[in-house]
Write a protein that holds these residues in place. Structure first.
Motif, mmCIF file in Angstrom:
data_model
loop_
_atom_site.group_PDB
_atom_site.id
_atom_site.type_symbol
_atom_site.label_atom_id
_atom_site.label_comp_id
_atom_site.label_asym_id
_atom_site.label_seq_id
_atom_site.Cartn_x
_atom_site.Cartn_y
_atom_site.Cartn_z
ATOM 1 N N THR A 21 0.830 -1.208 0.000
ATOM 2 C CA THR A 21 0.000 0.000 0.000
ATOM 3 C C THR A 21 0.865 1.259 0.000
ATOM 4 O O THR A 21 0.342 2.363 -0.003
ATOM 5 C CB THR A 21 -0.940 0.026 1.225
ATOM 6 O OG1 THR A 21 -0.143 -0.064 2.415
ATOM 7 C CG2 THR A 21 -1.932 -1.122 1.174
ATOM 8 N N ASN A 22 2.179 1.087 -0.004
ATOM 9 C CA ASN A 22 3.106 2.209 -0.007
ATOM 10 C C ASN A 22 3.197 2.775 -1.422
ATOM 11 O O ASN A 22 3.675 2.102 -2.339
ATOM 12 C CB ASN A 22 4.481 1.728 0.480
ATOM 13 C CG ASN A 22 5.508 2.823 0.516
ATOM 14 O OD1 ASN A 22 5.676 3.569 -0.443
ATOM 15 N ND2 ASN A 22 6.207 2.902 1.636
ATOM 16 N N ASP A 23 2.742 4.011 -1.605
ATOM 17 C CA ASP A 23 2.697 4.603 -2.941
ATOM 18 C C ASP A 23 4.071 4.782 -3.580
ATOM 19 O O ASP A 23 4.212 4.657 -4.793
ATOM 20 C CB ASP A 23 1.957 5.946 -2.920
ATOM 21 C CG ASP A 23 0.474 5.789 -3.209
ATOM 22 O OD1 ASP A 23 0.061 4.700 -3.648
ATOM 23 O OD2 ASP A 23 -0.271 6.765 -3.015
ATOM 24 N N THR A 24 5.079 5.065 -2.797
ATOM 25 C CA THR A 24 6.426 5.205 -3.356
ATOM 26 C C THR A 24 6.897 3.867 -3.922
ATOM 27 O O THR A 24 7.419 3.794 -5.039
ATOM 28 C CB THR A 24 7.409 5.718 -2.287
ATOM 29 O OG1 THR A 24 6.920 6.959 -1.781
ATOM 30 C CG2 THR A 24 8.795 5.905 -2.860
ATOM 31 N N SER A 61 -4.708 5.061 -6.735
ATOM 32 C CA SER A 61 -3.820 5.911 -5.941
ATOM 33 C C SER A 61 -4.170 7.384 -6.137
ATOM 34 O O SER A 61 -4.630 7.793 -7.208
ATOM 35 C CB SER A 61 -2.362 5.685 -6.347
ATOM 36 O OG SER A 61 -1.524 6.619 -5.717
ATOM 37 N N LYS A 62 -3.931 8.171 -5.111
ATOM 38 C CA LYS A 62 -4.153 9.611 -5.214
ATOM 39 C C LYS A 62 -2.980 10.302 -5.896
ATOM 40 O O LYS A 62 -3.111 11.431 -6.359
ATOM 41 C CB LYS A 62 -4.383 10.211 -3.833
ATOM 42 C CG LYS A 62 -5.686 9.735 -3.229
ATOM 43 C CD LYS A 62 -5.953 10.325 -1.873
ATOM 44 C CE LYS A 62 -7.284 9.754 -1.384
ATOM 45 N NZ LYS A 62 -7.564 10.112 -0.029
ATOM 46 N N LYS A 63 -1.838 9.612 -5.983
ATOM 47 C CA LYS A 63 -0.655 10.191 -6.620
ATOM 48 C C LYS A 63 -0.700 9.954 -8.126
ATOM 49 O O LYS A 63 -0.783 8.817 -8.589
ATOM 50 C CB LYS A 63 0.627 9.569 -6.051
ATOM 51 C CG LYS A 63 1.010 10.087 -4.689
ATOM 52 C CD LYS A 63 2.315 9.487 -4.216
ATOM 53 C CE LYS A 63 3.475 9.971 -5.052
ATOM 54 N NZ LYS A 63 4.774 9.433 -4.569
ATOM 55 N N GLU A 64 -0.637 11.039 -8.873
ATOM 56 C CA GLU A 64 -0.671 10.939 -10.332
ATOM 57 C C GLU A 64 0.511 10.143 -10.867
ATOM 58 O O GLU A 64 0.386 9.388 -11.833
ATOM 59 C CB GLU A 64 -0.689 12.336 -10.955
ATOM 60 C CG GLU A 64 -0.841 12.316 -12.451
ATOM 61 C CD GLU A 64 -0.934 13.697 -13.062
ATOM 62 O OE1 GLU A 64 -0.848 13.782 -14.294
ATOM 63 O OE2 GLU A 64 -1.087 14.686 -12.321
#
Length: 127
Positions: A21-24, A61-64
């Protein structure tokens, strides 16, 4: 090529990494998968290792940057018809369509191409 093969060696037995679940980490995994698909049968192997459906969740994800990397990976994975069926079942079409409408430039273009390939492959598989 060495980096891609090394990443694949780690991803192959550890396909559970795609469940993070870590976006990075998601962004870098998606980029690695996209790059590795260009070599050998890695595209098919990722599907065999069940890495495709969990990757589809990255589109939420919220990160584009995560969504863009995921669209690139899905585009590369779509070169295998079985992966297209898995992607379709995982529900990638709607988020990719949304991405193609809202994202400008490269992100929207990648999303549109991926949707076209995925839908065409699924139609061909069903006929």
């Amino acid at each position: 090529m060495r980096l891609c093969l090394r990443v694949f060696v780690y991803l192959h037995p550890c396909s559970k990494l795609v469940h993070t679940t870590n976006d990075t980490l998601r962004e870098h995994l998606a980029e690695a998968i996209a790059n590795c698909c260009a070599w050998g049968n890695n595209c098919v192997a990722f599907g065999t290792e069940n890495a495709v459906a969990p990757l589809a969740r990255y589109l939420r994800s919220k990160k584009e940057s995560v969504r863009f990397a995921t669209a690139l990976a899905l585009h590369q994975l779509s070169k295998d018809p079985n992966n297209c069926v898995t992607m379709h079942q995982a529900g990638v079409v709607r988020p990719l369509l949304g991405m193609s409408e809202s994202a400008g430039g490269a992100g929207g273009a990648v999303a549109r191409v991926c949707v076209c390939v995925c839908v065409c492959e699924c139609v061909c598989e069903c006929v």
